[in-house]
Design an enzyme around this catalytic site. Structure first.
Site, short mmCIF file in Angstrom:
data_model
loop_
_atom_site.label_atom_id
_atom_site.label_comp_id
_atom_site.label_asym_id
_atom_site.label_seq_id
_atom_site.Cartn_x
_atom_site.Cartn_y
_atom_site.Cartn_z
N ALA A 13 -19.05 80.57 -21.94
CA ALA A 13 -17.90 80.27 -21.10
C ALA A 13 -16.64 81.01 -21.52
O ALA A 13 -16.05 81.77 -20.74
CB ALA A 13 -17.65 78.76 -21.08
N SER A 43 -22.96 82.91 -19.72
CA SER A 43 -22.15 82.21 -18.71
C SER A 43 -22.90 81.05 -18.08
O SER A 43 -23.09 80.98 -16.87
CB SER A 43 -21.69 83.19 -17.63
OG SER A 43 -20.88 84.20 -18.16
N CYS A 47 -23.47 71.77 -20.44
CA CYS A 47 -23.36 70.35 -20.06
C CYS A 47 -24.49 69.91 -19.15
O CYS A 47 -24.78 68.72 -19.03
CB CYS A 47 -22.02 70.10 -19.37
SG CYS A 47 -20.57 70.54 -20.36
N ARG A 74 -19.57 94.82 -13.62
CA ARG A 74 -18.11 94.80 -13.67
C ARG A 74 -17.58 95.63 -14.85
O ARG A 74 -16.47 95.42 -15.32
CB ARG A 74 -17.61 93.36 -13.78
CG ARG A 74 -17.83 92.55 -12.51
CD ARG A 74 -17.52 91.07 -12.75
NE ARG A 74 -17.40 90.33 -11.51
CZ ARG A 74 -18.41 89.85 -10.80
NH1 ARG A 74 -19.66 90.04 -11.24
NH2 ARG A 74 -18.23 89.20 -9.68
N TRP A 441 -5.49 46.38 -5.71
CA TRP A 441 -4.95 46.88 -6.98
C TRP A 441 -6.09 47.58 -7.71
O TRP A 441 -7.06 46.95 -8.11
CB TRP A 441 -4.40 45.74 -7.83
CG TRP A 441 -3.01 45.34 -7.45
CD1 TRP A 441 -2.63 44.41 -6.53
CD2 TRP A 441 -1.80 45.88 -7.98
NE1 TRP A 441 -1.28 44.33 -6.44
CE2 TRP A 441 -0.72 45.22 -7.32
CE3 TRP A 441 -1.51 46.85 -8.93
CZ2 TRP A 441 0.61 45.50 -7.60
CZ3 TRP A 441 -0.18 47.13 -9.21
CH2 TRP A 441 0.87 46.47 -8.55
#
Length: 460
Positions: A13, A43, A47, A74, A441
């Site tokens: 990441a 990448s 999780c 890229r 509430w």
């Protein structure tokens, strides 16, 4: 004029977000980018591994946001299965070893360096801890190795060591796969990221789900069979048979390279950076993700918090700064959410022990409400605990345990913490309401009202 050279250590990441953002800002003839990743994937969402293991999501491809070829397209020179073994900061170079090419070693020079080495599962130094059948779960490679063991295992007994986020998520995954699951934890209650009274709610729910949870269990060894494979986990009080053992004892920053190079580390062993994610005292080195400590906005101290949300933000900020812009990461409030089966578990801010450790005087309240209007079908109980500073009424922390719709309510408290709100100010928040979503509430505001009354009763 020669292009500057950026080297990125770590291809998940933080590392690839930094590389990608830097590439958006600077062309290849201005900035050469080389990234090294020791694993088979880049990448990806770590999780998601428990949900892949549990069969709820496909993997590993579904967990990969961008593969190596996409990065290379890229103009990022991404070298997979390549381990960085040394940082030579004086000469501005890194030593690497190719893991699939006979161990070939080479040096690569840099003008700017990004360290995104992540974290590694805690693995206590115990007999049998490295035996086949014992798994940490941190990378997609780890997830695949665990799945391979499950596929080859003739038995259906699993022992999970540790009852933090990874531990309870892996317990659920193994229950979904039809395993008989025992969770061994040293703590008074599971989920040490909650106060014990809230952890007790999690323990009760786990027991009702068929997960045996043994508290106060000090693991002494992993016992092996004649072939050297794990067959049981031993504690001071007994043995627990296991066809597979999963370590869910948390993680620690993977900063061996940084430490050997003399870079500054904090109390937890994470790298220390400034607001721009630049390593302290180093003009051309940045670090982010699970290998760094972050500033806690509530306690005013540095902490190690391994979360993908932080890692991605760090990468964007580092990439902007490497690319010639300026961005900062102000800090965190410690927000996290998880689940075990249908029980949602969330927290943000400080626990009681954290507040005590930094010398704060505080009040606590706990309320029980429902996830939506009580008269609307399938209303389920929800518990909210709130800490507030005794003198000022400033919100210090919130914990939530409940069913559908409970977990993400912690975001209300996370925003309030970031804004430095008092619990009294929170009671005036204009939150969305309709019977299918909330009581009139909201439970978080009910807790804030009760905390306001507790602050007033406590006085100065």
């Amino acid at each position: 004029m020669a292009a500057e050279r950026l080297v990125v250590v770590g291809g998940d990441a933080t590392g690839m977000a930094a590389a990608s953002q830097a590439r958006r800002l600077r062309k290849p003839d201005e900035l050469e980018i080389t990234a090294f990743e020791r694993g088979h994937f880049t990448s990806y969402s770590a999780c998601g591994i428990p949900y892949w293991v549990g069969g709820e999501v496909d993997g590993p491809d579904a967990l990969i946001a961008r593969g190596p070829e996409e990065h290379r397209a890229r103009d990022i020179d991404l070298r997979m299965r390549t381990k960085v073994t040394e940082l030579d900061l004086d000469r501005g170079r890194v030593r690497t070893r190719a893991l699939d090419d006979g161990g070939r070693e080479s040096w690569t020079g840099f003008d700017k360096l990004v360290l995104a080495t992540g974290a590694r599962p805690r693995r206590p130094d115990l007999p049998g801890i490295d035996a086949p059948g014992v798994h940490g779960v941190q990378t997609l490679d780890d997830g695949q190795a665990l799945l391979d063991t499950l596929a080859a295992s003739p038995g259906r007994r699993a022992v999970v060591v540790g009852a933090g986020y990874i531990g309870v998520e892996m317990a659920e995954a193994l229950i979904r796969r039809g395993y008989q699951v025992t969770v061994l934890d040293r703590g008074e209650q599971p989920m040490s990221t909650l106060d014990p009274d809230m952890g007790a709610l999690v323990h009760g729910a786990m027991c009702r789900m068929g997960i045996e949870t043994v508290r106060g269990a000090a693991v002494t060894a992993v016992l092996t069979d004649a072939g050297g494979r794990a067959r049981a986990v031993a504690t001071e009080d007994g043995e627990y048979p296991a066809d597979v053992v999963v370590l869910g004892m948390g993680v620690r920053p993977q900063t061996d390279l940084a430490e050997a190079a003399g870079l500054p580390l904090g109390e937890s062993g994470g790298l220390l950076t400034d607001l721009a994610m630049r390593v302290r005292g180093r003009e051309n080195i940045w670090a982010g993700g699970d290998c760094v400590e972050v500033w806690d906005l509530v306690s005013g101290r540095h902490r190690h918090i391994a979360l993908g949300t932080h890692a991605n933000k760090h990468g964007q900020i580092i990439g902007a700064n490497v690319g010639g812009g300026y961005a900062t990461f102000p800090g965190v409030v410690g927000t996290a959410v998880s689940k075990v089966c249908d029980l949602e578990i969330a927290r943000t801010g400080l626990l009681e022990r954290h507040a005590e450790a930094v010398g704060l005087r505080f009040v606590t309240v706990t309320i029980e409400s429902t996830n939506h209007a009580g008269y609307y079908p399938d209303a389920r109980p929800m518990h909210v605990k709130m800490l507030a500073e005794r003198r000022t009424g400033r919100l210090l922390g919130t914990q939530i345990v409940g069913r559908s719709g409970a977990g993400k309510r912690v975001d209300i408290a996370a925003v309030a913490l970031t804004a430095g709100m008092t619990v009294e100010q929170m009671t005036a928040l204009d939150l969305g309401y309709a019977p299918p979503f909330s009581p009139v509430w909201d439970p978080v505001l009910v807790a804030a009202r009760k905390a306001t009354a507790a602050v007033r009763a406590a006085g100065a």
